[in-house]
Write a protein that holds these residues in place. Structure first.
Motif, short mmCIF file in Angstrom:
data_model
loop_
_atom_site.label_atom_id
_atom_site.label_comp_id
_atom_site.label_asym_id
_atom_site.label_seq_id
_atom_site.Cartn_x
_atom_site.Cartn_y
_atom_site.Cartn_z
N ALA A 74 -4.22 9.02 -4.83
CA ALA A 74 -4.91 8.58 -3.61
C ALA A 74 -4.06 7.56 -2.86
N LEU A 75 -4.36 7.38 -1.59
CA LEU A 75 -3.73 6.34 -0.79
C LEU A 75 -4.74 5.22 -0.64
N VAL A 76 -4.35 4.00 -1.04
CA VAL A 76 -5.27 2.87 -1.09
C VAL A 76 -4.75 1.73 -0.23
N ALA A 77 -5.63 1.19 0.61
CA ALA A 77 -5.30 0.00 1.40
C ALA A 77 -6.30 -1.10 1.06
N LEU A 78 -5.89 -2.32 1.25
CA LEU A 78 -6.78 -3.46 1.08
C LEU A 78 -7.17 -3.94 2.47
N ASP A 79 -8.46 -3.99 2.74
CA ASP A 79 -8.93 -4.47 4.04
C ASP A 79 -9.45 -5.89 3.87
N CYS A 80 -8.67 -6.82 4.40
CA CYS A 80 -9.07 -8.23 4.38
C CYS A 80 -8.39 -8.90 5.57
N SER A 81 -8.76 -10.14 5.85
CA SER A 81 -8.13 -10.84 6.96
C SER A 81 -6.69 -11.19 6.56
N TRP A 82 -5.83 -11.31 7.55
CA TRP A 82 -4.44 -11.66 7.27
C TRP A 82 -4.35 -13.03 6.62
N GLU A 83 -5.30 -13.89 6.91
CA GLU A 83 -5.29 -15.24 6.32
C GLU A 83 -5.50 -15.19 4.80
N SER A 84 -6.25 -14.20 4.33
CA SER A 84 -6.52 -14.13 2.90
C SER A 84 -5.67 -13.09 2.18
N ALA A 85 -4.75 -12.48 2.87
CA ALA A 85 -3.92 -11.42 2.28
C ALA A 85 -2.78 -12.01 1.45
N GLU A 86 -3.15 -12.77 0.46
CA GLU A 86 -2.15 -13.37 -0.42
C GLU A 86 -1.77 -12.38 -1.50
N GLU A 87 -0.67 -12.66 -2.15
CA GLU A 87 -0.18 -11.77 -3.20
C GLU A 87 -1.23 -11.56 -4.29
N ALA A 88 -1.98 -12.59 -4.63
CA ALA A 88 -2.99 -12.50 -5.69
C ALA A 88 -4.10 -11.52 -5.34
N MET A 89 -4.32 -11.27 -4.06
CA MET A 89 -5.37 -10.34 -3.63
C MET A 89 -5.06 -8.91 -4.05
N PHE A 90 -3.81 -8.63 -4.28
CA PHE A 90 -3.40 -7.26 -4.56
C PHE A 90 -3.32 -7.00 -6.06
N SER A 91 -4.47 -7.09 -6.71
CA SER A 91 -4.55 -6.87 -8.15
C SER A 91 -5.02 -5.46 -8.48
N LEU A 92 -5.04 -4.61 -7.50
CA LEU A 92 -5.51 -3.24 -7.69
C LEU A 92 -4.58 -2.45 -8.61
N PRO A 93 -5.16 -1.58 -9.44
CA PRO A 93 -4.30 -0.72 -10.26
C PRO A 93 -3.66 0.34 -9.38
N GLY A 94 -2.43 0.67 -9.68
CA GLY A 94 -1.75 1.70 -8.92
C GLY A 94 -0.29 1.38 -8.72
N GLU A 95 0.35 2.22 -7.95
CA GLU A 95 1.76 2.06 -7.61
C GLU A 95 1.85 1.29 -6.29
N HIS A 96 2.21 0.02 -6.35
CA HIS A 96 2.23 -0.83 -5.17
C HIS A 96 3.51 -0.59 -4.36
N ARG A 97 3.32 -0.37 -3.06
CA ARG A 97 4.44 -0.12 -2.16
C ARG A 97 4.21 -0.87 -0.85
N ALA A 98 5.30 -1.37 -0.29
CA ALA A 98 5.25 -2.06 1.00
C ALA A 98 5.62 -1.08 2.10
N LEU A 99 4.90 -1.16 3.20
CA LEU A 99 5.29 -0.36 4.35
C LEU A 99 6.55 -0.95 4.95
N PRO A 100 7.44 -0.11 5.46
CA PRO A 100 8.63 -0.64 6.13
C PRO A 100 8.27 -1.19 7.51
N TYR A 101 9.28 -1.71 8.18
CA TYR A 101 9.12 -2.34 9.49
C TYR A 101 8.45 -1.39 10.48
N LEU A 102 7.32 -1.85 11.03
CA LEU A 102 6.59 -1.14 12.07
C LEU A 102 5.94 -2.16 12.98
N VAL A 103 5.58 -1.74 14.17
CA VAL A 103 4.98 -2.64 15.16
C VAL A 103 3.53 -2.26 15.38
#
Length: 165
Positions: free
Chosen positions: A59-88
């Protein structure tokens, strides 16, 4: 590809792109990490960039939260974590800002990178600015989708960062 969102409920539900996707039955929202399925987790803090090689992870999983709370600790979800590349971003709140994407923009970007552009167009069609996201990022999304792996995606991204685009 099934779209899932770990929903924090930080933002105004009327402006929340994840809630709108849920209303149109285009994504499933989950209130806990445990309820969220295993898959590719879009995580801006991940050490590896998303690439077409990640497509078959589940599955494709996103975390929906405010940018203010999008700290590294928020991303404790199980799965293969990947960062999106540069986009606008094309959303009205962060228009033109790099890497300040809404949940629907992040999911759509991943879908295009995975070679599922029609699915990306479908979810973005529910937002009057959705097509603008694909237009603003047409070249980088095409190039990222042509990469073999994360290393190649990072090389393409580096070109955009060096040009300051």
């Amino acid at each position: 590809m099934d779209l899932h969102v770990r929903y924090e409920g930080d933002d105004d539900p009327k402006k929340c792109t994840a809630k709108k996707l849920e209303r149109f039955e285009m994504a499933t929202l989950h209130g806990t990490d445990r309820a969220t399925p295993y898959g590719v987790v879009l995580n801006p803090h991940a050490e590896r960039a998303l690439s077409p090689a990640d497509k078959d992870t589940g599955a494709l999983v996103a975390l929906d939260c405010s940018w203010e709370s999008a700290e590294e600790a928020m991303f404790s979800l199980p799965g293969e974590h990947r960062a999106l590349p540069y986009l606008v971003a094309a959303n009205p709140v962060n228009f033109g800002r790099p890497m300040q994407l809404t949940t629907v923009e992040a999911l759509a970007a991943a879908l295009v990178i995975f070679g599922e552009k029609p699915h990306a167009e479908e979810i973005l069609s529910k937002f009057n600015w959705g097509h603008t996201f694909l237009e603003l990022n047409e070249e980088p999304l095409r190039r990222y989708s042509e990469c073999e792996n994360s290393t190649e995606v990072v090389e393409v991204q580096r070109e955009y960062l060096e040009r300051g685009e």
